[in-house]
Design a protein around this motif. Structure first.
Motif, PDB file in Angstrom:
ATOM      1  N   ARG A  24       0.831  -1.212   0.000  1.00  0.00           N
ATOM      2  CA  ARG A  24       0.000   0.000   0.000  1.00  0.00           C
ATOM      3  C   ARG A  24       0.861   1.257   0.000  1.00  0.00           C
ATOM      4  NH1 ARG A  24      -5.343   1.794   1.183  1.00  0.00           N
ATOM      5  NH2 ARG A  24      -5.282   3.947   0.478  1.00  0.00           N
ATOM      6  N   LEU A  77       1.510   2.971  -3.274  1.00  0.00           N
ATOM      7  CA  LEU A  77       0.424   3.634  -3.971  1.00  0.00           C
ATOM      8  C   LEU A  77       0.328   5.096  -3.573  1.00  0.00           C
ATOM      9  CD1 LEU A  77      -2.567   1.126  -3.749  1.00  0.00           C
ATOM     10  CD2 LEU A  77      -1.108   1.563  -5.721  1.00  0.00           C
ATOM     11  N   ARG A 108      -8.939   6.505  -2.025  1.00  0.00           N
ATOM     12  CA  ARG A 108      -9.714   5.403  -1.482  1.00  0.00           C
ATOM     13  C   ARG A 108      -9.383   4.108  -2.219  1.00  0.00           C
ATOM     14  NH1 ARG A 108     -14.595   3.079  -2.753  1.00  0.00           N
ATOM     15  NH2 ARG A 108     -15.743   2.145  -0.995  1.00  0.00           N
ATOM     16  N   LEU A 109      -9.221   3.049  -1.459  1.00  0.00           N
ATOM     17  CA  LEU A 109      -8.905   1.755  -2.060  1.00  0.00           C
ATOM     18  C   LEU A 109     -10.174   0.927  -2.116  1.00  0.00           C
ATOM     19  CD1 LEU A 109      -6.367   0.232  -3.117  1.00  0.00           C
ATOM     20  CD2 LEU A 109      -6.365  -0.978  -0.938  1.00  0.00           C
ATOM     21  N   HIS A 119     -12.864  -1.929  -3.937  1.00  0.00           N
ATOM     22  CA  HIS A 119     -12.698  -3.359  -4.179  1.00  0.00           C
ATOM     23  C   HIS A 119     -11.885  -3.639  -5.443  1.00  0.00           C
ATOM     24  CE1 HIS A 119     -13.476  -7.620  -4.360  1.00  0.00           C
ATOM     25  NE2 HIS A 119     -14.138  -7.494  -5.494  1.00  0.00           N
ATOM     26  N   GLU A 120     -12.213  -2.998  -6.547  1.00  0.00           N
ATOM     27  CA  GLU A 120     -11.518  -3.263  -7.806  1.00  0.00           C
ATOM     28  C   GLU A 120     -10.055  -2.858  -7.725  1.00  0.00           C
ATOM     29  OE1 GLU A 120     -12.660  -4.970 -10.240  1.00  0.00           O
ATOM     30  OE2 GLU A 120     -14.628  -5.176  -9.295  1.00  0.00           O
ATOM     31  N   ARG A 121      -9.788  -1.735  -7.084  1.00  0.00           N
ATOM     32  CA  ARG A 121      -8.409  -1.291  -6.945  1.00  0.00           C
ATOM     33  C   ARG A 121      -7.633  -2.221  -6.013  1.00  0.00           C
ATOM     34  NH1 ARG A 121      -6.223   4.504  -4.628  1.00  0.00           N
ATOM     35  NH2 ARG A 121      -4.234   4.527  -5.752  1.00  0.00           N
ATOM     36  N   ALA A 122      -8.309  -2.730  -5.004  1.00  0.00           N
ATOM     37  CA  ALA A 122      -7.677  -3.683  -4.090  1.00  0.00           C
ATOM     38  C   ALA A 122      -7.295  -4.965  -4.828  1.00  0.00           C
ATOM     39  CB  ALA A 122      -8.616  -3.997  -2.932  1.00  0.00           C
ATOM     40  N   ALA A 156      -6.639  -5.228  -8.009  1.00  0.00           N
ATOM     41  CA  ALA A 156      -5.534  -4.918  -8.916  1.00  0.00           C
ATOM     42  C   ALA A 156      -4.210  -4.906  -8.163  1.00  0.00           C
ATOM     43  CB  ALA A 156      -5.783  -3.577  -9.604  1.00  0.00           C
ATOM     44  N   LEU A 157      -4.198  -4.315  -6.978  1.00  0.00           N
ATOM     45  CA  LEU A 157      -2.974  -4.286  -6.171  1.00  0.00           C
ATOM     46  C   LEU A 157      -2.608  -5.695  -5.707  1.00  0.00           C
ATOM     47  CD1 LEU A 157      -0.742  -2.763  -4.736  1.00  0.00           C
ATOM     48  CD2 LEU A 157      -2.327  -2.313  -2.844  1.00  0.00           C
ATOM     49  N   THR A 198      -0.968  -7.696  -8.596  1.00  0.00           N
ATOM     50  CA  THR A 198       0.428  -7.337  -8.836  1.00  0.00           C
ATOM     51  C   THR A 198       1.344  -7.877  -7.743  1.00  0.00           C
ATOM     52  OG1 THR A 198      -0.229  -5.306  -9.983  1.00  0.00           O
ATOM     53  CG2 THR A 198       2.028  -5.430  -9.151  1.00  0.00           C
ATOM     54  N   ALA A 221      -8.104  -2.952   2.443  1.00  0.00           N
ATOM     55  CA  ALA A 221      -9.189  -3.381   1.558  1.00  0.00           C
ATOM     56  C   ALA A 221     -10.374  -3.836   2.399  1.00  0.00           C
ATOM     57  CB  ALA A 221      -8.707  -4.506   0.645  1.00  0.00           C
TER      58      ALA A 221
END
Length: 234
Positions: free
Chosen positions: A125, A128, A132-133, A135-138, A140-141, A144, A196
């Protein structure tokens, strides 16, 4: 395999999940078709890939069908996909060396796994920018970060991430309940570490894959699922 290009070719074969052509490999790895063919044939030669032809295309279309390549189940000493025995060993040793008073060994292992995942999540985290994190961004992270840790995440549907490979696979074969529980708490800790709040790690074992799935958390007020008509009444 020391050659980075060959690693990339092999990685694409694994992620594809189905047989691919030389042209597809060349495009995905940004190399020429001839170089893709060279590395694919080398992978076949050492047993990490298999090749064949599309029988359906051969029957219904004129001309020679393209050669298709897929991964085999063979593993080699350099461990592709990457295994993380050191992580599991560290979790178990830390749990044994420093348990809380009256804590059962399994509870200690799960606590350490959660802490280990939390630190991994906090580190991820920190890379980044703010914001705001969701669901979709979580996801993606997670995709990776977990790929760098020996998992092979893939999109399994709307808002859902599954892991094709378990980095503790060999150990899970001997103690599946223990290793899967540790793996789930490790990933739950990771999600907590990245903040998340709308994403959860749940146990959902499937043949040939990691036992954990990352999905959107169900609201607390949501109604429980209805029992299957096949289930007997209490």
């Amino acid at each position: 395999m020391e050659d980075q290009t060959r690693r990339a070719v092999y990685g694409f074969l694994r992620e594809a999940g189905n047989p691919v052509t030389r042209e597809q490999v060349a495009q995905a790895c940004a190399i020429s078709r001839s170089l893709a063919a060279f590395h694919l044939d080398k992978l076949v030669e050492i047993g990490l890939a298999a090749s064949g032809y599309d029988a359906v295309r051969r029957v219904h279309k004129v001309g020679r069908s393209p050669k298709l390549y897929r991964v085999t189940q063979r593993e080699i000493q350099v461990s592709i996909p990457e295994r993380q025995l050191a992580v599991l060993t560290d979790i178990l040793l830390s749990a044994m060396a420093d348990p809380n008073p009256g804590e059962a060994p399994l509870d200690a292992a799960l606590r350490v796994a959660d802490s280990h995942g939390h630190e991994l999540g906090r580190s991820a985290r920190s890379q980044l920018r703010g914001g705001r994190l969701g669901h979709e961004r979580a996801l993606a992270l997670a995709q990776t970060t977990l790929r760098e840790r020996g998992f092979e995440p893939y999109d399994a549907g709307p808002g859902c991430l599954r892991l094709r490979n378990c980095p503790f696979h060999a150990q899970a074969a001997h103690a599946p309940d223990l290793v899967c529980a540790i793996n789930q708490r490790l990933l739950a800790g990771f999600l907590r570490g990245i903040g998340a709040n709308n994403t959860q790690a749940v146990l959902d074992p499937r043949e040939g894959e990691c036992c954990v799935e990352l999905c959107e958390a169900r609201p607390r007020h949501a109604s429980p699922p209805r029992p299957s008509p096949l289930q007997s009444s209490p």
